[in-house]
Motif scaffolding. Structure first.
Motif, PDB file in Angstrom:
ATOM      1  N   ASP A   8       1.208  -0.957   0.360  1.00 27.89           N
ATOM      2  CA  ASP A   8       0.016  -0.289   0.422  1.00 27.89           C
ATOM      3  C   ASP A   8       0.863   1.273   0.023  1.00 27.89           C
ATOM      4  N   LEU A   9       0.241   2.225  -0.493  1.00 31.79           N
ATOM      5  CA  LEU A   9       1.178   3.556  -0.462  1.00 31.79           C
ATOM      6  C   LEU A   9       0.654   4.471   0.685  1.00 31.79           C
ATOM      7  N   ASP A  10      -0.060   5.242   1.084  1.00 32.35           N
ATOM      8  CA  ASP A  10      -0.379   6.285   1.965  1.00 32.35           C
ATOM      9  C   ASP A  10      -0.648   5.288   3.289  1.00 32.35           C
ATOM     10  N   GLY A  11       0.688   5.899   3.995  1.00 36.30           N
ATOM     11  CA  GLY A  11       0.109   5.218   5.791  1.00 36.30           C
ATOM     12  C   GLY A  11       1.708   4.079   5.956  1.00 36.30           C
ATOM     13  N   THR A  12       1.648   3.872   5.098  1.00 36.05           N
ATOM     14  CA  THR A  12       2.903   2.120   4.523  1.00 36.05           C
ATOM     15  C   THR A  12       4.304   3.304   3.908  1.00 36.05           C
ATOM     16  N   LEU A  13       3.684   3.913   3.006  1.00 36.86           N
ATOM     17  CA  LEU A  13       5.733   3.777   2.437  1.00 36.86           C
ATOM     18  C   LEU A  13       5.731   5.811   2.937  1.00 36.86           C
ATOM     19  N   VAL A  14       4.961   6.285   2.674  1.00 34.37           N
ATOM     20  CA  VAL A  14       4.602   7.599   2.617  1.00 34.37           C
ATOM     21  C   VAL A  14       3.553   7.525   3.951  1.00 34.37           C
ATOM     22  N   ASP A  15       4.188   9.170   4.687  1.00 31.20           N
ATOM     23  CA  ASP A  15       3.688   9.832   6.070  1.00 31.20           C
ATOM     24  C   ASP A  15       2.321  10.487   5.593  1.00 31.20           C
ATOM     25  N   SER A  16       0.944  10.131   4.724  1.00 29.97           N
ATOM     26  CA  SER A  16       0.637  10.875   4.160  1.00 29.97           C
ATOM     27  C   SER A  16      -1.240  10.519   4.626  1.00 29.97           C
ATOM     28  N   VAL A  17      -1.390   9.995   5.918  1.00 26.98           N
ATOM     29  CA  VAL A  17      -2.787   9.640   6.210  1.00 26.98           C
ATOM     30  C   VAL A  17      -3.317  11.024   7.188  1.00 26.98           C
ATOM     31  N   TYR A  18      -2.348  11.065   7.771  1.00 22.46           N
ATOM     32  CA  TYR A  18      -3.523  12.860   9.050  1.00 22.46           C
ATOM     33  C   TYR A  18      -4.277  13.670   7.890  1.00 22.46           C
ATOM     34  N   GLN A  19      -3.035  13.649   6.332  1.00 21.62           N
ATOM     35  CA  GLN A  19      -3.370  14.768   5.693  1.00 21.62           C
ATOM     36  C   GLN A  19      -4.632  14.740   4.565  1.00 21.62           C
ATOM     37  N   HIS A  20      -4.642  13.676   4.359  1.00 24.86           N
ATOM     38  CA  HIS A  20      -6.209  12.656   3.872  1.00 24.86           C
ATOM     39  C   HIS A  20      -6.913  12.592   4.333  1.00 24.86           C
ATOM     40  N   LYS A  88       6.130  13.458   3.489  1.00 27.04           N
ATOM     41  CA  LYS A  88       7.716  12.857   3.665  1.00 27.04           C
ATOM     42  C   LYS A  88       7.320  10.899   3.569  1.00 27.04           C
ATOM     43  N   PRO A  89       8.902  10.166   3.203  1.00 23.47           N
ATOM     44  CA  PRO A  89       8.695   9.299   2.948  1.00 23.47           C
ATOM     45  C   PRO A  89       8.706   8.361   4.789  1.00 23.47           C
ATOM     46  N   LEU A  90       8.003   7.752   5.039  1.00 21.24           N
ATOM     47  CA  LEU A  90       8.076   6.977   6.397  1.00 21.24           C
ATOM     48  C   LEU A  90       9.262   6.614   6.557  1.00 21.24           C
ATOM     49  N   PRO A  91      10.178   6.346   7.410  1.00 16.80           N
ATOM     50  CA  PRO A  91      11.666   5.317   7.811  1.00 16.80           C
ATOM     51  C   PRO A  91      11.273   4.540   6.964  1.00 16.80           C
ATOM     52  N   GLY A  92      13.008   4.431   7.178  1.00 19.13           N
ATOM     53  CA  GLY A  92      12.987   2.876   5.838  1.00 19.13           C
ATOM     54  C   GLY A  92      12.424   2.499   5.548  1.00 19.13           C
ATOM     55  N   ALA A  93      11.660   3.591   4.121  1.00 14.36           N
ATOM     56  CA  ALA A  93      10.521   3.267   3.619  1.00 14.36           C
ATOM     57  C   ALA A  93      11.311   3.096   1.603  1.00 14.36           C
ATOM     58  N   ARG A  94      12.429   4.541   1.442  1.00 13.17           N
ATOM     59  CA  ARG A  94      13.385   4.026   0.360  1.00 13.17           C
ATOM     60  C   ARG A  94      14.246   3.320   0.545  1.00 13.17           C
ATOM     61  N   GLU A  95      14.790   2.281   2.146  1.00  8.64           N
ATOM     62  CA  GLU A  95      15.786   1.377   2.753  1.00  8.64           C
ATOM     63  C   GLU A  95      15.074   0.850   2.570  1.00  8.64           C
ATOM     64  N   LEU A  96      14.015   0.212   2.975  1.00  5.38           N
ATOM     65  CA  LEU A  96      13.232  -1.258   2.258  1.00  5.38           C
ATOM     66  C   LEU A  96      13.399  -1.727   1.012  1.00  5.38           C
ATOM     67  N   LEU A  97      12.412  -0.440   0.317  1.00  7.72           N
ATOM     68  CA  LEU A  97      12.946  -0.437  -1.213  1.00  7.72           C
ATOM     69  C   LEU A  97      14.128  -1.131  -1.960  1.00  7.72           C
ATOM     70  N   ALA A  98      14.543  -0.717  -1.753  1.00  2.00           N
ATOM     71  CA  ALA A  98      16.273  -0.523  -1.616  1.00  2.00           C
ATOM     72  C   ALA A  98      16.635  -2.082  -1.221  1.00  2.00           C
ATOM     73  N   ALA A  99      16.144  -2.387  -0.753  1.00  2.00           N
ATOM     74  CA  ALA A  99      16.456  -3.581   0.271  1.00  2.00           C
ATOM     75  C   ALA A  99      15.995  -4.699  -1.186  1.00  2.00           C
ATOM     76  N   LEU A 100      15.220  -4.663  -1.158  1.00  2.00           N
ATOM     77  CA  LEU A 100      13.854  -5.637  -1.399  1.00  2.00           C
ATOM     78  C   LEU A 100      14.829  -5.813  -3.140  1.00  2.00           C
ATOM     79  N   THR A 101      14.901  -4.505  -3.761  1.00  2.00           N
ATOM     80  CA  THR A 101      15.557  -4.716  -4.925  1.00  2.00           C
ATOM     81  C   THR A 101      17.170  -5.341  -5.144  1.00  2.00           C
ATOM     82  N   GLU A 102      17.486  -4.823  -4.327  1.00  2.00           N
ATOM     83  CA  GLU A 102      19.405  -5.391  -4.096  1.00  2.00           C
ATOM     84  C   GLU A 102      19.197  -7.526  -4.114  1.00  2.00           C
ATOM     85  N   SER A 103      18.198  -7.578  -2.968  1.00  2.00           N
ATOM     86  CA  SER A 103      17.591  -8.326  -2.813  1.00  2.00           C
ATOM     87  C   SER A 103      17.159  -9.620  -4.104  1.00  2.00           C
TER      88      SER A 103
END
Lengths: 223, 223
Positions: A8-20, A88-103
């Motif tokens: 999912d995107l909102d609230g899962t990868l980016v900190d956007s739930v409260y704005q929605h 903004k992205p949630l903490p670790g979101a970019r790193e998580l996606l990068a780690a999956l891609t790398e693996s």
């Protein structure tokens, strides 16, 4: 068994739930519909049409005509733009996606938002739109809690639903995951409680993407 | 046994939690402190100083100096004013208080906010400041989850803690209630999940003031 992750995107990868939440509340008030804000929060992640309809049916016992639902959705999109500039992205979101891609673990993003609303926050994640498997509301007939978005995402990856994890912050992600025969991984970063996600069928619950990355081995993310 | 009700304010009688969440988030960002919004939500209802300190200690492992905590609180108060103009009572809040008054059941309001912040939303409830038992942050040394606010409120009413219910939307209300030897009644209207409130010791959980009014007999509100 090859694991895949459908995010999912909102609230899962980016900190956007409260704005929605605030944008939907403003849109409903503008249409003369007064609802407690926590009720709006509990519906975020659903398709916008369903969210509007369900809120009204549950609290006022009324159904809206399609033109008014369309208008509320346009008002939401407009109000959201105003709130969205600081998302903004949630903490670790970019790193998580990068780690999956790398693996070489396949992953996709499946959101109930339309591309118009999703694009700015996807950009904060540094997504390469040409390469990432991405499904928005525009591409499916029914958004969450129907399973269509996750089914389409798995199809784009060419993976079987029974091998995929759905990662989401909302009860609707967990329900859609079960209908699609995926396992659901809940994140607290959208503001739901741990037990709400567990009762909706979450296989495991983590705080946010950073916490999931730390525990990736628990959900088949072998690296 | 004569029952009394000690009410929290934000998220319990007025629909103001999400505005506080956004205001604290803005204040922290202005101070260069980036935190996920759900973490701020989960601390609402605590004293402002404790909220700021706990968020930072838990997420960044840092303690702020008192001057900076004071500054964050001032920034919050300023940001909150901007969000506060559209805040409304929660459904049933006025009716619940009127029903208690009519049934001669003592009730008070005890809030972690300072009077400056609380006054505008108290006014939406049509409170008679000269007659209502009211305790704000200004009058006690420690706010929630310490029990001081509820102890002071029971003292103002002249009722024993062991006969009082504390009504609140936050885990901090339930914890403060138990320390004060009151029974806690949880409301979902601040955006916590039912199980979170139950695990913090809630005796019963209702949706909002309207739902509590409907079930008042379950918690000794004999009319």
């Amino acid at each position: 068994m090859q694991t895949a992750f459908l995010f999912d995107l909102d609230g899962t990868l980016v900190d956007s739930v409260y704005q929605h939440v605030m944008a939907w509340t403003e849109a409903l008030v503008t249409e003369g519909i007064e609802l407690s804000i926590w009720r709006v929060h509990r519906k975020i992640g659903m398709s916008g049409g369903l969210l509007t309809n369900m809120l009204l049916r549950e609290t006022a016992g009324m159904n809206l005509d399609p033109a008014r639902i369309e208008r509320v959705q346009r008002l939401h999109a407009k109000a959201y733009v105003k709130h969205a500039k600081d998302i903004k992205p949630l903490p670790g979101a970019r790193e998580l996606l990068a780690a999956l891609t790398e693996s070489k673990i396949p992953w996709a993003i499946a959101t109930s938002s339309r591309m118009e609303t999703a694009r700015p926050v996807l950009e904060t994640l540094g997504i390469d739109f040409a390469r990432v498997a991405l499904v928005t509301r525009d591409e499916v007939e029914h958004a969450k809690p129907d399973p269509d978005l996750f089914v389409a995402a798995a199809n784009k990856l060419g993976v079987a639903m029974e091998h995929a994890f759905v990662v989401g912050d909302a009860v609707w992600d967990m329900l859609a995951a079960r209908r699609a025969r995926c396992l659901g991984v809940g994140l607290l970063s959208g503001g739901y409680g741990q037990e709400e996600l567990e009762r909706a069928g979450a296989y495991r619950v983590y705080e946010d993407p950073a916490d999931l990355l730390l525990h990736l081995d628990e959900v088949g993310g072998r690296r």
